[in-house]
Design an enzyme around this catalytic site. Structure first.
Site, mmCIF file in Angstrom:
data_model
loop_
_atom_site.group_PDB
_atom_site.id
_atom_site.type_symbol
_atom_site.label_atom_id
_atom_site.label_comp_id
_atom_site.label_asym_id
_atom_site.label_seq_id
_atom_site.Cartn_x
_atom_site.Cartn_y
_atom_site.Cartn_z
ATOM 1 N N ASP A 49 0.892 -1.002 0.029
ATOM 2 C CA ASP A 49 0.058 0.082 -0.052
ATOM 3 C C ASP A 49 0.736 1.207 -0.004
ATOM 4 O O ASP A 49 1.961 1.323 0.562
ATOM 5 C CB ASP A 49 -0.818 -0.065 1.364
ATOM 6 C CG ASP A 49 -1.656 1.104 1.359
ATOM 7 O OD1 ASP A 49 -2.762 1.307 0.828
ATOM 8 O OD2 ASP A 49 -1.671 2.108 2.233
ATOM 9 N N GLU A 59 1.254 -0.685 -5.152
ATOM 10 C CA GLU A 59 0.394 0.657 -5.523
ATOM 11 C C GLU A 59 1.290 1.663 -5.502
ATOM 12 O O GLU A 59 1.437 2.532 -4.606
ATOM 13 C CB GLU A 59 -0.577 0.550 -4.204
ATOM 14 C CG GLU A 59 -1.620 1.826 -4.599
ATOM 15 C CD GLU A 59 -2.416 2.340 -3.549
ATOM 16 O OE1 GLU A 59 -3.423 3.299 -3.707
ATOM 17 O OE2 GLU A 59 -1.749 2.506 -2.340
#
Ligand code: NOJ
Length: 559
Positions: free
Chosen positions: A208, A251
């Site tokens: 993330d 990401e």
């Protein structure tokens, strides 16, 4: 390249499915989805053709950012189950040849994480070994309002902590303090957690918020700037030593050059995969304009990767449909076409909608969009509910609009839970996209349903290694600007895909040069043999698609 050669780098030909356990299926009737519920649906996912599950954060969390605010890296949120249930799920998935990857949120923790509680207790690092786990500054920061990720909730990336009178860094919400990823003990703790989940049976991680690892502001005056690549190499190295076939998916919503750096460049020693945010945004611009041009440009500018690396392609995810890489005018075009109302837009840069509502519910456009997704080079990634065409709940706060319960049937709560509707973790979508109109049960055995369409495309995909591994050529054609014709070639064979992004019927002529004097062409959906001489001529309906397999005569490696 034979099909058998593709299994080592399994992520290159995978189909990934992202879900949040808490909104998938509630087995114990408390209104919150759980691991037991997900376990009951493993066969549904296997039957759909999913080969890799990505679980959104399942860790203990105060849940102020839907679990992206982690309070304990080594546990399972007790509302979802426990470690025993997680092991059971992993075994069930593996038994069906499905991998499972966890969301790894290491840029920040929750402010309730014990590390942060200890960090803020005393400002002198000599007395407090946890102080430098996070990023603190004593001097008052200037205006950082242009750097916040959620401008509706925050106006700075530094917040003053009353306890010590110093400011801590948080790129996201103020309850998510950024970890100091340059701190050896922080890195060691995170690697211990990663090792724990690998040992338990996870097959990798979706990582993330990568662009924020760099902690630029903290670099001012700092002797050693935080190098996010150094952290990534340590993470990759550790993961690979523990599990040779584990995969990391970043990401990393950055420009191509920066993404390349996060693949590790020539040495390919950072991420295995990254999401293709630029391609996704170009796809929407192309669909809005009904002109394949922007998508062609994005595909042609997208760097060719090392053979162990891969792009993860997607149309929607759990966040807003970000349009941050488009120009203001281009973004406005997409807003005008797919989300003209203010209540559909978020953060000034994206849309809180799902695909079918953006396509005005037109099944031809929705199918064409999924056909594009599954035929573009890369590894397709679905967000739960996409396969049945779920809509969104615009009344839900921000990005929660697309995180509504999975719609299994036309019964109470869409079959998600037996709890009273007021006890559900999130309200089920109402109106035209509610469970009475959109649900798994109705679509499962209906050959004309979206679910059947998606299942068919995935099945073809699994039979065509060209799609995950092949070299891309955007083909010349005479079908007009609305048509994308592309070919993915792998040694002696290729898949040619034709997509009409516009409403008017067209005829597309493409050549299959490069496949000898007598190429063999077959329609991958109808299995019909197609005459390739002198060129392939294909009529396409408005929003029509066609997938063709081309091989040299005599090459029997593929059907
Ligand atoms: C990116 C995630 O996708 C998003 O949902 C989350 O809010 C932020 N990172 C912060 O973790």
């Amino acid at each position: 390249m034979r099909i058998t050669d593709t299994s080592d780098l399994w992520w290159k030909s995978a189909v990934i499915y992202c879900l949040d356990v808490e909104t998938f299926l509630d087995a114990d009737g408390d209104g919150v989805g759980d691991l037991e519920g997900l376990a009951q649906r493993i066969d549904y996912l296997a039957d759909l053709g999913i080969t890799c599950l990505w679980l959104m954060p399942f860790y203990p969390s105060p849940d102020r950012d839907d679990g992206y605010d982690v309070q304990d890296y080594l546990g399972v949120d007790e509302r979802l189950g426990d470690l025993g249930r997680m092991v059971e799920l992993l075994r069930l998935a593996h038994d069906r040849g499905m991998r499972v990857v966890a969301d790894l949120v290491v840029n920040h923790t929750s402010d309730r994480h014990p590390w942060f509680r200890r960090s803020r207790a005393e400002k002198d690092p000599a007395k407090n070994p946890y102080r430098d786990y996070y990023v603190w500054r004593a001097d008052e920061p200037g205006d950082t309002s242009d750097q916040v990720v959620f401008p509706d909730k925050e106006d700075a990336i530094w917040t003053k902590d009353d306890k010590t009178g110093e400011w801590y860094l948080h790129h996201f919400y103020k309850h998510q303090p950024d970890l100091n990823l340059d701190h050896p003990e922080v890195v060691a703790e995170l690697l211990r957690a990663v090792g724990f989940w690998l040992e338990l049976g996870f097959d990798g991680f979706r990582v993330d918020g990568v662009p924020f690892f760099a902690q630029e502001p903290a670099k001012e005056g700092a002797e050693d700037a935080v190098d996010p690549h150094a952290f990534m190499r340590k993470l990759r190295d550790f993961i690979q030593l523990r599990r040779g076939d584990a995969m990391t998916l970043g990401e990393v919503n950055l420009a191509h050059q920066d993404q390349l750096a996060f693949f590790g460049g020539e040495s390919a020693d950072e991420f295995h995969m990254q999401f293709d945010f630029i391609g996704m945004q170009a796809t929407y611009l192309s669909m809005a304009r009904q002109d394949a041009g922007p998508l062609v440009t994005a595909l042609q500018e997208r760097p060719v990767l090392h053979r162990t690396n891969q792009w993860a392609t997607f149309l929607r995810n759990h966040d807003e449909l970000t349009l941050d890489k488009l120009s203001d005018a281009e973004r406005q075009e997409v807003f005008d076409a797919f989300g003209p109302e203010k209540e559909m837009q978020v953060y000034g840069r994206g849309l809180k909608r799902r695909l079918p509502t953006m396509m005005g519910g037109d099944p031809r456009r929705v199918r064409m969009a999924y056909s594009l997704l599954f035929s573009l080079p890369g590894t397709p990634t679905l967000f739960y509910g996409e396969e049945i065409g779920m809509g969104e709940d615009l009344a839900a706060e921000g990005r929660m609009a697309v995180r509504t319960p999975m719609q299994w049937s036309a019964t109470k709560n869409g079959g998600f839970s037996s709890a009273a509707p007021s006890r559900l973790v999130q309200a089920v979508v109402g109106d035209g996209y509610g469970p009475e109109h959109v649900n798994v049960m109705d679509q499962l055995h209906d050959p004309s349903s979206l679910l059947s369409w998606v299942r068919e495309l995935i099945k073809i995909r699994h039979a065509c290694p060209e799609l995950g591994w092949g070299d891309l050529t955007v083909l010349e054609h005479d079908g007009g600007p609305a048509v994308l014709a592309h070919r993915l070639s792998l040694e002696q064979t290729a898949v040619i895909a034709l997509h009409n992004l516009g409403p008017d019927p067209v005829t597309v002529t493409v050549s299959c040069e490069g496949f000898g004097d007598d190429p063999r062409v077959v329609d991958l959906r109808t299995h019909e043999v197609v005459d390739p001489a002198p060129e392939i001529v294909s009529p396409l309906e408005g929003y029509g698609v066609r997938w063709l397999r081309v091989r040299r005569a005599g090459d029997l490696a593929v059907p």
